[in-house]
Motif scaffolding. Structure first.
Motif, PDB file in Angstrom:
ATOM      1  N   GLY A 173      12.630  11.992   3.676  1.00 54.76           N
ATOM      2  CA  GLY A 173      11.673  10.995   3.243  1.00 54.76           C
ATOM      3  C   GLY A 173      10.359  11.660   2.860  1.00 54.76           C
ATOM      4  O   GLY A 173      10.267  12.884   2.738  1.00 54.76           O
ATOM      5  N   LYS A 174       9.328  10.866   2.691  1.00 55.74           N
ATOM      6  CA  LYS A 174       8.023  11.413   2.343  1.00 55.74           C
ATOM      7  C   LYS A 174       7.542  12.323   3.462  1.00 55.74           C
ATOM      8  O   LYS A 174       7.649  11.990   4.639  1.00 55.74           O
ATOM      9  CB  LYS A 174       7.024  10.266   2.127  1.00 55.74           C
ATOM     10  CG  LYS A 174       5.737  10.702   1.450  1.00 55.74           C
ATOM     11  CD  LYS A 174       4.917   9.497   1.032  1.00 55.74           C
ATOM     12  CE  LYS A 174       3.687   9.923   0.244  1.00 55.74           C
ATOM     13  NZ  LYS A 174       2.897   8.757  -0.197  1.00 55.74           N
ATOM     14  N   LEU A 266      10.426   1.286   9.686  1.00 52.37           N
ATOM     15  CA  LEU A 266      11.458   1.109   8.668  1.00 52.37           C
ATOM     16  C   LEU A 266      11.039   1.691   7.326  1.00 52.37           C
ATOM     17  O   LEU A 266      11.866   2.237   6.583  1.00 52.37           O
ATOM     18  CB  LEU A 266      11.794  -0.377   8.520  1.00 52.37           C
ATOM     19  CG  LEU A 266      12.531  -1.008   9.714  1.00 52.37           C
ATOM     20  CD1 LEU A 266      12.548  -2.522   9.579  1.00 52.37           C
ATOM     21  CD2 LEU A 266      13.948  -0.459   9.827  1.00 52.37           C
ATOM     22  N   LEU A 267       9.770   1.578   7.001  1.00 49.03           N
ATOM     23  CA  LEU A 267       9.266   2.111   5.733  1.00 49.03           C
ATOM     24  C   LEU A 267       9.056   3.617   5.780  1.00 49.03           C
ATOM     25  O   LEU A 267       8.949   4.268   4.741  1.00 49.03           O
ATOM     26  CB  LEU A 267       7.948   1.432   5.356  1.00 49.03           C
ATOM     27  CG  LEU A 267       8.021  -0.042   4.939  1.00 49.03           C
ATOM     28  CD1 LEU A 267       6.624  -0.621   4.776  1.00 49.03           C
ATOM     29  CD2 LEU A 267       8.817  -0.198   3.648  1.00 49.03           C
ATOM     30  N   GLY A 268       8.951   4.176   6.989  1.00 46.51           N
ATOM     31  CA  GLY A 268       8.696   5.612   7.106  1.00 46.51           C
ATOM     32  C   GLY A 268       7.248   5.972   6.886  1.00 46.51           C
ATOM     33  O   GLY A 268       6.938   7.082   6.453  1.00 46.51           O
ATOM     34  N   THR A 275       0.827   0.538   6.193  1.00 47.29           N
ATOM     35  CA  THR A 275       1.666  -0.655   6.323  1.00 47.29           C
ATOM     36  C   THR A 275       0.828  -1.927   6.321  1.00 47.29           C
ATOM     37  O   THR A 275       1.296  -2.981   5.881  1.00 47.29           O
ATOM     38  CB  THR A 275       2.486  -0.580   7.623  1.00 47.29           C
ATOM     39  OG1 THR A 275       2.998   0.742   7.784  1.00 47.29           O
ATOM     40  CG2 THR A 275       3.651  -1.556   7.607  1.00 47.29           C
ATOM     41  N   GLN A 276      -0.401  -1.825   6.805  1.00 41.56           N
ATOM     42  CA  GLN A 276      -1.244  -3.016   6.946  1.00 41.56           C
ATOM     43  C   GLN A 276      -1.565  -3.682   5.619  1.00 41.56           C
ATOM     44  O   GLN A 276      -1.974  -4.839   5.591  1.00 41.56           O
ATOM     45  CB  GLN A 276      -2.536  -2.646   7.678  1.00 41.56           C
ATOM     46  CG  GLN A 276      -2.341  -2.470   9.171  1.00 41.56           C
ATOM     47  CD  GLN A 276      -3.582  -1.957   9.866  1.00 41.56           C
ATOM     48  OE1 GLN A 276      -4.378  -1.231   9.269  1.00 41.56           O
ATOM     49  NE2 GLN A 276      -3.756  -2.321  11.123  1.00 41.56           N
ATOM     50  N   ILE A 277      -1.361  -2.974   4.514  1.00 39.90           N
ATOM     51  CA  ILE A 277      -1.612  -3.577   3.208  1.00 39.90           C
ATOM     52  C   ILE A 277      -0.751  -4.821   3.026  1.00 39.90           C
ATOM     53  O   ILE A 277      -1.142  -5.790   2.364  1.00 39.90           O
ATOM     54  CB  ILE A 277      -1.349  -2.560   2.066  1.00 39.90           C
ATOM     55  CG1 ILE A 277      -1.848  -3.093   0.725  1.00 39.90           C
ATOM     56  CG2 ILE A 277       0.118  -2.185   1.975  1.00 39.90           C
ATOM     57  CD1 ILE A 277      -3.333  -3.173   0.615  1.00 39.90           C
ATOM     58  N   TYR A 278       0.419  -4.854   3.675  1.00 38.34           N
ATOM     59  CA  TYR A 278       1.320  -5.995   3.524  1.00 38.34           C
ATOM     60  C   TYR A 278       0.833  -7.220   4.282  1.00 38.34           C
ATOM     61  O   TYR A 278       1.238  -8.341   3.972  1.00 38.34           O
ATOM     62  CB  TYR A 278       2.738  -5.604   3.960  1.00 38.34           C
ATOM     63  CG  TYR A 278       3.315  -4.539   3.073  1.00 38.34           C
ATOM     64  CD1 TYR A 278       3.722  -4.823   1.772  1.00 38.34           C
ATOM     65  CD2 TYR A 278       3.414  -3.219   3.513  1.00 38.34           C
ATOM     66  CE1 TYR A 278       4.216  -3.835   0.936  1.00 38.34           C
ATOM     67  CE2 TYR A 278       3.913  -2.228   2.687  1.00 38.34           C
ATOM     68  CZ  TYR A 278       4.311  -2.538   1.405  1.00 38.34           C
ATOM     69  OH  TYR A 278       4.797  -1.559   0.576  1.00 38.34           O
TER      70      TYR A 278
END
Length: 301
Positions: A173-174, A266-268, A275-278
């Motif tokens: 992953g990244k 889950l997003l890695g 993640t907080q942007i969501y």
């Protein structure tokens, strides 16, 4: 600049590729960013990397800022310079890092674009007319089911699907971080249909999960082009790209569960702030509902 400077730049890019295992996308971006700085150095008659001063780094960034580049782009260019000079510092090719402590201008983070449930149904429930469309639907389902990045999807091998655990393993992953994420029921069904169709292709010993009609591993550009084709077929007016399916996965999961940490895993994402942007995407949706429904919030006709 001197031939030695070109050699050092090439060695740094090899270091990113083979030691840091950076993604091809990152290597390409850093190569372009450092090439821009090398042109600046040539114009300023700077022959060696060690000759660059902090004020010249600031001047270069000011020149780039005047081109109306985004704050994110400028931050990445500064990151490339800092990483490069750290590399030279470890090799004792320079005595200090002139990019250290220099900050890029701040910019507001744009909210990710997502598809709503009806739009996703329009895409994912479209029947496949041939083998390649069976493959495409398996890819779209997996993007949305497991929140994969484009680079992660095209890197998948057959062995990365664990049917008994109903999961997929992301080996690189990244940041070269591995993770395992669930694969939903619809995605598993779509993958089973694809593997049955894949068996009829001249795949030979190709380990890739997703291949073209000649049996070769798909490139990111091919996946993007195929999704654009499906966008037109489904009649979407908005631009559609693979990352939008990942954004939709994150937004819909967070909306239903409210579990930010789980979505981060889950997003890695290494940093939960990413993640907080969501949460802002979800708030925008709630705000729109509020504006339409609350008696004291409705706009006068």
């Amino acid at each position: 600049m001197e031939e030695e400077a070109s050699r050092q730049l090439a060695e740094f890019l090899d270091h990113l590729r083979y030691e840091k295992r950076a993604s091809p996308h990152t290597v390409d971006n850093y190569a372009r960013d450092l090439e821009q700085f090398r042109r600046f150095c040539a114009a300023e008659h700077i022959a060696r990397w060690a000759e660059a001063e902090p004020y010249q780094i600031r001047q270069h960034m000011a020149d780039r800022h005047r081109l109306e580049l985004s704050g994110r782009t400028l931050a990445r260019e500064l990151s490339a310079l800092r990483s490069f000079y750290d590399f030279l510092l470890r090799r004792q090719a320079v005595e200090r890092n002139p990019a250290k402590g220099i900050r890029a201008p701040k910019t507001g983070r744009s909210l990710p674009h997502t598809l709503d449930v009806d739009e996703l149904a329009s895409l994912l429930d479209t029947p496949a007319a041939n083998t390649l469309e069976v493959r495409d639907l398996a890819m779209w389902e997996l993007f949305y089911s497991s929140g994969l990045r484009l680079s992660e999807l095209v890197a998948l091998d057959l062995e990365d699907i664990d049917w008994s655990a109903q999961s997929v393993r992301i080996r690189h992953g990244k940041g070269d971080k591995a993770r395992v994420v669930p694969v939903g029921r619809h995605a598993r069904s779509a993958l089973e249909r694809w593997l049955e169709a894949r068996a009829a292709l001249p795949v030979a010993a190709e380990a890739a999960l997703f291949v073209g009609d000649k049996g070769q591993r798909l490139s990111p550009r091919t996946v993007q082009a195929r999704l654009e084709r499906w966008r037109k077929r489904c009649g979407f007016d908005k631009h559609l790209h693979p990352h939008m399916l990942r954004h939709s996965f994150a937004s819909h999961l967070l909306e239903s569960s409210g579990d930010l940490r789980a979505v981060q895993e889950l997003l890695g994402h290494s940093d939960i702030s990413t993640t907080q942007i969501y949460t802002h995407v979800d708030f925008q949706r709630l705000a729109a509902v509020y504006d339409q429904a609350h008696p004291r919030a409705k706009k006068r006709p």
